[in-house]
Design an enzyme around this catalytic site. Structure first.
Site: not given
Ligand code: 5GP
Length: 181
Positions: A45-46, A101-102, A105, A161, A167
């Protein structure tokens, strides 16, 4: 909802800084597309607020689609495995796809989504991420369009979130001791 309603939130990027950066990203995407059409794929949703703003900042013929994933396990961080909750509605074969994408990470989510989209044989695939935390990367994923590169902090707001809250904050904020608010 304003960030100053919460004592444990510190603004990292204001709504105005976000708006300026999103406008720049939109201009760049418009230039790069050179008149071609675009399918914008938001990651629910982000990415919803970011997609809504970015879509209005690109001057191209664009359509929307959405995917949703979740990571197994719970808590603030990805556990490792990604699960598909919602697939693309329309085939994207031969189309220019921009995954929106938001935050990027570890890269696990976008690695998974990139493979999913590539299986549809798009004409091109690029990624736009509002935020990037390169120090946390586990997969060699890079976004062509990055809003802001940030250190390893947990951020909320502008779609992001903590346990589904925050959000609708217009700013991106660092959250400390989330349980106390
Ligand atoms: P990845 O798969 O790259 O580790 O992470 C992607 C998802 O992890 C993002 O779409 C988000 O939902 C969540 N995420 C990673 N870091 C953060 C953060 O600092 N804050 C929030 N709210 N979500 C995060």
């Amino acid at each position: 909802m304003a960030a100053d309603m919460h004592q444990n939130l510190e603004i990292l990027y204001t709504r105005q800084q976000i708006a300026e950066r999103v406008a720049e990203m939109g201009a760049q995407i418009t230039r790069d597309l050179n008149g071609e059409k675009l399918v914008m794929v938001g990651v629910l949703k982000g990415a919803a607020p970011f997609l809504a703003d970015l879509a209005r900042a690109v001057n191209v013929d664009a359509t929307f689609d959405f995917v949703a994933t979740s990571s197994y396990g719970c808590g603030q961080r990805s556990s490792g495995a990604v699960k598909l909750i919602k697939d693309l509605d329309e085939p994207v074969e031969g189309k220019n796809v921009l995954v929106v994408e938001d935050i990027l990470d570890t890269g696990l989510t976008l690695n998974y989504i990139s493979k999913l989209v590539m299986a549809h044989q798009p004409r091109s695939l690029s990624i736009a991420a509002l935020l990037d935390k390169p120090s946390r990367r586990k997969m060699p994923i890079q976004a062509r369009y990055i809003g802001f590169t940030i250190p390893d902090a947990y951020v909320v707001g502008y779609g992001l979130d903590y346990a589904e809250r925050y959000r609708n904050l217009p700013d991106v904020c660092v959250i400390e001791n989330p349980e106390t608010n």
